[in-house]
Design an enzyme around this catalytic site. Structure first.
Site, short mmCIF file in Angstrom:
data_model
loop_
_atom_site.label_atom_id
_atom_site.label_comp_id
_atom_site.label_asym_id
_atom_site.label_seq_id
_atom_site.Cartn_x
_atom_site.Cartn_y
_atom_site.Cartn_z
N HIS A 139 22.97 15.97 41.68
CA HIS A 139 23.23 14.67 42.27
C HIS A 139 24.74 14.38 42.33
O HIS A 139 25.22 13.75 43.26
CB HIS A 139 22.50 13.60 41.45
CG HIS A 139 22.72 12.21 41.96
ND1 HIS A 139 22.38 11.83 43.24
CD2 HIS A 139 23.25 11.10 41.37
CE1 HIS A 139 22.69 10.55 43.41
NE2 HIS A 139 23.22 10.09 42.30
N ASP A 140 25.46 14.83 41.33
CA ASP A 140 26.91 14.60 41.26
C ASP A 140 27.69 15.28 42.38
O ASP A 140 28.89 15.04 42.52
CB ASP A 140 27.46 15.10 39.91
CG ASP A 140 27.66 13.96 38.94
OD1 ASP A 140 27.45 12.80 39.34
OD2 ASP A 140 28.02 14.22 37.78
N ASP A 180 19.89 18.22 44.26
CA ASP A 180 19.79 16.84 43.75
C ASP A 180 18.31 16.51 43.53
O ASP A 180 17.57 16.33 44.48
CB ASP A 180 20.41 15.88 44.77
CG ASP A 180 20.42 14.43 44.29
OD1 ASP A 180 19.81 14.13 43.24
OD2 ASP A 180 21.05 13.60 44.97
N SER A 195 24.59 7.54 46.10
CA SER A 195 23.71 7.07 45.03
C SER A 195 23.49 5.56 45.17
O SER A 195 23.09 5.11 46.24
CB SER A 195 24.35 7.43 43.69
OG SER A 195 23.42 7.37 42.66
N ARG A 201 24.13 7.29 28.38
CA ARG A 201 24.98 8.08 29.27
C ARG A 201 24.64 9.57 29.20
O ARG A 201 24.62 10.27 30.22
CB ARG A 201 26.45 7.87 28.89
CG ARG A 201 27.43 8.68 29.70
CD ARG A 201 27.39 8.33 31.17
NE ARG A 201 28.49 8.92 31.91
CZ ARG A 201 28.66 8.79 33.21
NH1 ARG A 201 27.79 8.09 33.92
NH2 ARG A 201 29.69 9.33 33.83
#
Lengths: 377, 205
Positions: A347-348, A314, A148, A218
């Protein structure tokens, strides 16, 4: 003395000219190292963290008491094997884990910088980290690696210091922050700034905390780190500790409760102004533009061997954007490998237990090290 | 199988820059890396194979040869290898031209559909042939464009592509394919191995 003050730091004496035009010096970079530097000094790896990471990728974070953010990938016998490699990890400037950031005290006012902190860029971050390498007397790195925003730093680092790293692994990133990603970051920033407690960035000196705004930022961002399929499988429409809908706005659904929880624990560990500054740095990142539209030029002075990794699910930094880096490297005949790892974790994925990803990193690092340092063909 | 690798390797000059298109699990690349040149990389569509290549310490790019060859500049490799894959592309003709754009020379191997066993299968059994080199049934074969050695040679001649080397492999038997033995080799070869150049460009250089 608070806990943050006791973290390991190097005070950079040199002058760093920032992209915004301002100059900084006498500023701290908080860092950690793992493993041992070997006699030949050829086994060091610099890792770069993502938006909300820090210098503690593995082991217990002394401030948050949580497991490090890259504990699946980094440690003894892991993908990045600390029995074998000497790993250096820093907190980026702009951050809030001991490095120079908006919560640092401005000596001219004796108050936290807050919104008076200079806008920093990915370029500034890697230039600052290079001072630490000089201090540690590391002339050559075996590898630079990060996912990232960490991947953006990998790209910028190789571009700025073309022959300092032998291999580079940018993961789930981009060479040019997209409109969608700028939009999502702006959503987070507006959530923070809309919180009255933010107080134009002066909340620390006025004993306030924009925790509602930061939590919303968040929550929104957290959704972007997951995939639709992943969310559906994990939460679906499951209800939170109730048998039926309550016809109100409490957290009826598990996903709501989960996001609220993610938001609430985040505000305990992260500074709202750092969130603003670091997301800004990501938005400003456009290595392609820095080289007048030709990304290949960013790497043409480098002999670094690249291995680029993306993930199928992602949608924040999709395969297409990672592939653009591969294409730019192929256009100049650079040594580049690429794999798109299958994962439903969005994405994580790069932070989670995704064996195909972890194996690829491990094999690439170990084989490259062996090819470069242990055998001669 | 190893025999094919040896023949391909024998065509390659030491330390040249090589791209293996459809490199599979990297066996050929590994052989070349250890024996001929360490400047070799692969392009492979299967994620599983890409992982196998990474395990072997090979440089590999996950991608589709029909879409992703375009990113390589003209003449960026001395050799581009395509081992037993040409027949599996939607458009083999386009791929072949891309190989010759990206590489100074292309090394292409094709399973020969003109081999006598194939012909016998079709003639006497009346079924689509299943052999060692063509192990799939008609309904699950990846091979969309099967051709014979004769077909391939004729095609290259028509398009002005120079076959600088034409080699026949039958079992362990290696021989050259020439104009005068073409009909015989088209019957006896299991595999054809060709080194190809663009005619006009090889004249210039």
């Amino acid at each position: 003395m608070n806990k943050i003050d006791s973290l390991k730091k190097y005070i950079v004496k040199d002058i760093l000219k920032l992209d915004c035009g301002k100059e900084i010096s006498n500023f701290p970079i908080a860092y950690e190292t793992y493993g041992e530097l070997n006699e030949k000094k050829d086994n060091s790896i610099l890792i770069f963290h993502a938006l909300t990471g820090d210098q503690f990728p593995c082991g217990k974070n002394p401030i948050t008491n949580k497991e490090g953010w890259w504990s699946y990938a980094l440690g003894p016998n892991k993908a990045i094997d600390t029995n074998k490699f000497f790993v250096i990890s820093t907190n980026v400037i702009g951050g809030c884990m001991g490095s120079f950031g908006p919560s640092s005290i401005d000596p001219s006012t004796n108050k936290p910088y807050g919104s008076n902190f200079p806008v920093i860029t990915i370029n500034d971050m890697v230039n600052a980290q290079n001072f630490l390498l000089d201090y540690l007397k590391i002339k050559k790195l075996f590898a630079v690696i990060g996912g990232s925003m960490g991947g953006m730093q990998v790209l910028q680092f190789v571009s700025n210091f073309p022959n300092k790293a032998e291999v580079a692994i940018p993961i789930a990133c981009t060479a040019s922050h997209s409109a969608q990603n700028i939009a999502l970051n702006e959503l987070g920033r507006q959530a923070i700034m809309a919180d009255r407690e933010w107080d134009k960035g002066r909340y620390l000196e006025n004993d306030k905390l924009p925790s509602k705004g930061l939590a919303v930022a968040r929550m929104a961002a957290h959704i972007t780190y997951l995939s639709k399929k992943g969310l559906q499988e994990k939460f679906g429409r499951k209800l939170q500790e109730r048998d039926a809908l309550k016809f109100g706005f409490e957290a009826d659904f598990q996903i709501e409760s989960y996001l609220r929880y993610q938001g609430s624990v985040f505000v305990d560990r992260f500074d709202a102004n750092s969130y603003l500054y670091i997301t800004r740095a990501m938005d400003y990142f456009d290595l392609t533009k820095q080289f007048k539209g030709n990304l290949s030029d960013a790497f043409k002075r480098s002999k670094t061997k690249f291995f680029i990794i993306s993930f199928t699910s992602d949608w924040l930094y999709p395969t297409l954007e990672n592939r653009e880096i591969v294409i730019a490297l192929n256009a100049i005949g650079a040594d580049v490998g690429f794999i798109e790892v299958t994962s439903d974790k969005g994405h994580d994925s790069f932070l989670l237990d995704v064996p195909d990803f972890l194996n690829a990193v491990k094999n690439f690092l170990n084989n490259s090290y062996r090819n470069i340092h242990e055998t001669r063909i | 199988m190893k025999q094919e690798f040896k023949i391909i390797s024998s065509l390659i000059e030491k330390n040249s820059k090589i791209l293996d298109v459809g490199c599979g699990n990297g066996e050929l690349m590994k052989y070349i890396l250890e024996n001929i040149s360490n400047n070799i990389r692969g392009l492979e569509i299967s994620k599983k194979n890409v992982q196998s290549c990474i395990e072997k310490g090979l440089t590999v790019i996950e991608g589709n040869a029909e879409l992703d060859l375009g990113q390589f500049p003209d003449k960026s490799f001395n050799y581009v290898i395509l081992s037993q894959t040409l027949q599996a592309f939607l458009s083999p003709e386009k791929v072949l031209y891309e190989l010759l754009r990206v590489g100074r020379k292309a090394i292409v191997t094709i399973p020969n559909f003109g081999h006598w066993k194939v012909r016998v299968d079709l003639l006497f059994k009346g079924t689509m042939p299943v052999t060692e080199n063509l192990p799939n049934e008609w309904y699950n074969t990846p091979n969309l464009h099967m051709c014979t050695i004769k077909d391939f040679v004729t095609f290259c001649n028509k398009r002005g592509l120079k076959l600088s080397k034409s080699i026949s492999l039958s079992g362990k038997k290696v021989s050259y394919i020439e104009e005068k033995n073409l009909n015989y080799k088209n019957l006896s070869s299991e595999l054809g191995i060709f080194e190809i150049e663009k005619l006009n460009e090889s004249n210039n250089s």
